[in-house]
Design an enzyme around this catalytic site. Structure first.
Site, mmCIF file in Angstrom:
data_model
loop_
_atom_site.group_PDB
_atom_site.id
_atom_site.type_symbol
_atom_site.label_atom_id
_atom_site.label_comp_id
_atom_site.label_asym_id
_atom_site.label_seq_id
_atom_site.Cartn_x
_atom_site.Cartn_y
_atom_site.Cartn_z
ATOM 1 C CB CYS A 75 -0.863 -0.047 1.263
ATOM 2 S SG CYS A 75 -1.889 1.398 1.530
ATOM 3 C CB CYS A 185 -3.227 3.964 -5.463
ATOM 4 S SG CYS A 185 -4.480 3.070 -4.533
HETATM 5 N N1 DGL Z 1 -3.838 0.479 -2.011
HETATM 6 C C1 DGL Z 1 -3.703 1.698 -1.255
HETATM 7 C C2 DGL Z 1 -2.505 2.482 -1.770
HETATM 8 O O1 DGL Z 1 -1.655 1.912 -2.446
HETATM 9 C C3 DGL Z 1 -5.018 2.411 -1.256
HETATM 10 C C4 DGL Z 1 -5.111 3.444 -0.216
HETATM 11 C C5 DGL Z 1 -6.487 3.721 0.254
HETATM 12 O O2 DGL Z 1 -7.079 2.840 0.862
HETATM 13 O O3 DGL Z 1 -6.930 4.855 0.082
HETATM 14 O O4 DGL Z 1 -2.324 3.646 -1.508
#
Ligand code: DGL
Length: 264
Positions: A75, A185
């Site tokens: 993440c 993301c």
């Molecule tokens: N997969 C997360 C990232 O890479 C998403 C973040 C979120 O939940 O807003 O930032």
């Protein structure tokens, strides 16, 4: 038990980190894995740094209880806000994921790159520091992908709403003259077909998945944690604290992959 047999741990605010899990699994097919999809608390991108650190610690402790030998923070938002704290506090190696603006800065010809990421990532000190390291002649055009994570989490990847949101974020960047678009993301690689339909073939779409997988391999080797028994049939446990059907749709189910609901 031999430490090499312990699983690689992953966590994300939800299902998006499986885009990284897939890259690691492809490069390291003999590793056992355990994945936490904290969908109940998604999106992380709108939370404060303190909240993101709190959730990252909680996920880390659960993964350590599940015997993770190394943790991939799958993440960008959690990495850019919490990875240093995790490295300082817990005794396993951590691999983080950051938006790939450095490689984008090297390939751009128009000297303009776009980045689509969460508010939490774009506001972080780590992102500011990384942006400061690229060629000062390269302009970075930032866009927060409001709403995209929620739509991926609800399985609406190809909905009219998704297309409209992507258009509204990406078309202005194209009008500014970008020739590379960084996906900052881990939920966004699942949107590459929809993004490609908007940007055409002239724009490079860059994500960090493969680089993270290579780094994971290097660090496992460095700490002698890499699985060397190539006759094992690995198992994968993916836990979600919300609806598990989205995970099942994204990664498919087979006899080695267990997708389970868990409270955390
Ligand atoms: N997969 C997360 C990232 O890479 C998403 C973040 C979120 O939940 O807003 O930032």
């Amino acid at each position: 038990m031999n430490l090499q047999n312990y699983p690689i741990g992953f966590f994300d605010s939800g299902v998006g980190g499986t885009s990284i899990w897939k890259e690691v699994f492809t490069l390291l097919p003999f590793e056992n894995t355990v994945y936490l999809a904290d969908s109940k608390h998604a999106p992380y991108g709108q939370k404060t740094k303190e909240e993101i650190v709190y959730l990252s610690r909680k996920n880390t402790e659960l993964l350590l209880n599940l015997n993770a030998k190394l943790i991939v923070v799958a993440c960008n938002t959690a990495t850019t806000n919490a990875i240093q704290i995790l490295r300082d506090e817990y005794p396993v190696p951590f691999i983080g994921i950051e938006p790939a603006i450095k490689p984008a800065g090297l390939i751009t010809k128009t000297k303009k790159i776009g980045i689509l990421a969460t508010q939490g990532t774009l506001n972080s000190e780590l992102f500011e520091k990384t942006s400061g390291k690229i060629d000062p002649e390269v302009r970075i055009i930032e866009k927060v992908g409001h709403g995209l994570v929620e739509l991926v989490e609800s399985g609406n990847l190809d909905s009219p709403e998704m297309h409209a949101l992507l258009q509204s974020y990406i078309v202005p960047m194209l009008e500014e003259g970008i020739d590379a678009l960084v996906l900052g993301c881990t939920h966004y690689p699942y949107l590459i077909p929809q993004i490609r339909a908007i940007v055409g073939n002239q724009i490079q779409i860059i994500d960090s998945g493969r680089a993270v997988a290579k780094q994971t391999k290097n660090i496992l080797e460095k700490y002698r944690l890499l699985q060397t028994n190539l006759s094992i049939i690995p198992t994968h446990h993916l836990y979600s604290n919300s609806d598990t059907s989205i995970l099942k749709n994204l990664i498919g189910v087979n006899s080695q992959t267990n997708i389970l609901k868990k409270e955390f």
